[in-house]
Design a protein around this motif. Structure first.
Motif, PDB file in Angstrom:
ATOM      1  N   UNK A   1       1.094  -1.331   0.404  1.00  0.00           N
ATOM      2  CA  UNK A   1      -0.244  -0.263  -0.019  1.00  0.00           C
ATOM      3  C   UNK A   1       0.642   0.830   0.261  1.00  0.00           C
ATOM      4  N   UNK A   2       2.185   1.228   0.833  1.00  0.00           N
ATOM      5  CA  UNK A   2       3.266   2.481   0.169  1.00  0.00           C
ATOM      6  C   UNK A   2       4.128   1.813   0.361  1.00  0.00           C
ATOM      7  N   UNK A   3       4.637   1.465  -1.037  1.00  0.00           N
ATOM      8  CA  UNK A   3       6.376   1.418  -1.121  1.00  0.00           C
ATOM      9  C   UNK A   3       6.943   1.949  -0.961  1.00  0.00           C
ATOM     10  N   UNK A   4       6.520   3.532  -1.312  1.00  0.00           N
ATOM     11  CA  UNK A   4       7.348   4.429  -1.300  1.00  0.00           C
ATOM     12  C   UNK A   4       7.902   5.050   0.125  1.00  0.00           C
ATOM     13  N   UNK A   5       8.176   4.290   0.765  1.00  0.00           N
ATOM     14  CA  UNK A   5       8.933   4.041   2.381  1.00  0.00           C
ATOM     15  C   UNK A   5      10.880   3.754   2.458  1.00  0.00           C
ATOM     16  N   UNK A   6      10.790   4.356   2.467  1.00  0.00           N
ATOM     17  CA  UNK A   6      12.526   4.167   2.690  1.00  0.00           C
ATOM     18  C   UNK A   6      12.614   2.671   3.473  1.00  0.00           C
ATOM     19  N   UNK A   7      11.831   2.619   4.824  1.00  0.00           N
ATOM     20  CA  UNK A   7      12.131   0.830   4.911  1.00  0.00           C
ATOM     21  C   UNK A   7      11.815  -0.430   4.106  1.00  0.00           C
ATOM     22  N   UNK A   8      10.675  -0.029   2.868  1.00  0.00           N
ATOM     23  CA  UNK A   8      10.466  -1.319   2.542  1.00  0.00           C
ATOM     24  C   UNK A   8      11.773  -1.468   1.029  1.00  0.00           C
ATOM     25  N   UNK A   9      11.620   0.197   0.928  1.00  0.00           N
ATOM     26  CA  UNK A   9      12.346   0.441  -0.384  1.00  0.00           C
ATOM     27  C   UNK A   9      13.664  -0.174  -0.909  1.00  0.00           C
ATOM     28  N   UNK A  10      14.073   0.477   0.856  1.00  0.00           N
ATOM     29  CA  UNK A  10      15.872  -0.570   0.739  1.00  0.00           C
ATOM     30  C   UNK A  10      15.827  -1.853   1.308  1.00  0.00           C
ATOM     31  N   UNK A  11      14.393  -2.726   1.737  1.00  0.00           N
ATOM     32  CA  UNK A  11      14.698  -3.850   1.332  1.00  0.00           C
ATOM     33  C   UNK A  11      14.257  -4.544   0.740  1.00  0.00           C
ATOM     34  N   UNK A  12      13.849  -4.488  -0.871  1.00  0.00           N
ATOM     35  CA  UNK A  12      13.642  -4.476  -2.041  1.00  0.00           C
ATOM     36  C   UNK A  12      15.101  -4.527  -2.644  1.00  0.00           C
ATOM     37  N   UNK A  13      15.609  -3.315  -2.636  1.00  0.00           N
ATOM     38  CA  UNK A  13      17.152  -3.075  -2.762  1.00  0.00           C
ATOM     39  C   UNK A  13      17.825  -3.815  -2.471  1.00  0.00           C
ATOM     40  N   UNK A  14      18.322  -3.924  -0.968  1.00  0.00           N
ATOM     41  CA  UNK A  14      18.644  -5.496  -0.575  1.00  0.00           C
ATOM     42  C   UNK A  14      18.647  -6.896  -1.261  1.00  0.00           C
TER      43      UNK A  14
END
Length: 237
Positions: free
Chosen positions: A175-188
């Motif tokens: 629902x909110x994939x622009x937050x830094x936590x989820x976004x950084x997790x996806x990069x990882x």
């Protein structure tokens, strides 16, 4: 405080025990544990959770387990989460997963967001994709799909189990994939699976980075031997 006629209560003791966790003061923590027993707070859930957590942070797992095992009542989700977190924090992932199943299936307790985050970390480190999917189903069924910590743990779990496709599908559905936590997790996830180009593509797609994301992007540039991209990231620091 003890020099005055003021007696510590459960809140006081749990607070100073938490301070011992933060400072890694195991010996002082044990002194407070003795005070807990002497003053009759050894059956207080809040105090015992603080003790379990303190021993867990100080890698005294057997002490944490003993506090948990001696609880008169073990029908509180916070105590179970504390011991599961202790196992996970000390790389005892099988014990963490077994405790979760006992808590949920045998005791019938409903996990909270912190419980799910910890258990998903255990599944990730064991590479247990099937069990991770089972936990994911419980997350959805119990309505924790919007919890940022849980969602990021799911992304990490799928990534460490080698299922990058599931991670990306989940990320796109957040629902909110622009937050830094989820976004950084996806990069990882991309980086640990050596999909370095996807790291850079996602950065270009989103256009923003935080401090932690910079490190991941630089590793991706290193993996691609992309000096020019690395210099671009360097200039953004």
């Amino acid at each position: 405080m003890l020099g005055f006629p003021i007696q510590p209560n459960a809140f006081t003791l749990s607070s100073v025990i938490k301070a011992c966790s933060e400072l890694n003061e195991l010996n002082i923590g044990r002194c407070f544990h003795s005070m807990v027993i002497i003053r009759g707070f050894d059956s207080n859930i809040v105090v015992c959770c603080a003790l379990i957590d303190m021993y867990g942070w100080n890698r005294a797992v057997e002490d944490a387990r003993k506090v948990f095992d001696e609880l008169p009542e073990r029908d509180d989700v916070y105590c179970w989460t504390a011991i599961i977190s202790t196992f996970t924090r000390n790389d005892m992932f099988k014990e963490a997963l077994n405790s979760f199943y006992v808590m949920h299936r045998v005791r019938g307790l409903v996990p909270d967001g912190f419980t799910f985050g910890t258990v998903l970390t255990a599944c990730a480190n064991l590479g247990l994709l099937r069990q991770g999917k089972e936990v994911h189903a419980k997350v959805v069924g119990l309505g924790f799909g919007g919890n940022v910590v849980v969602e990021s743990s799911l992304l990490d779990m799928y990534g460490k189990c080698g299922s990058v496709r599931h991670s990306r599908i989940l990320f796109d559905r957040l629902s909110d994939n622009n937050n830094f936590v989820s976004w950084t997790a996806m990069l990882g996830v991309y980086c640990q699976n050596k999909e370095y180009q996807n790291v850079l593509d996602l950065v270009r797609e989103r256009g923003v980075m935080d401090f932690y994301a910079f490190g991941i992007v630089l590793r991706a540039c290193s993996g691609l031997a992309a000096v020019n991209h690395g210099k671009e990231v360097h200039w953004c620091l």
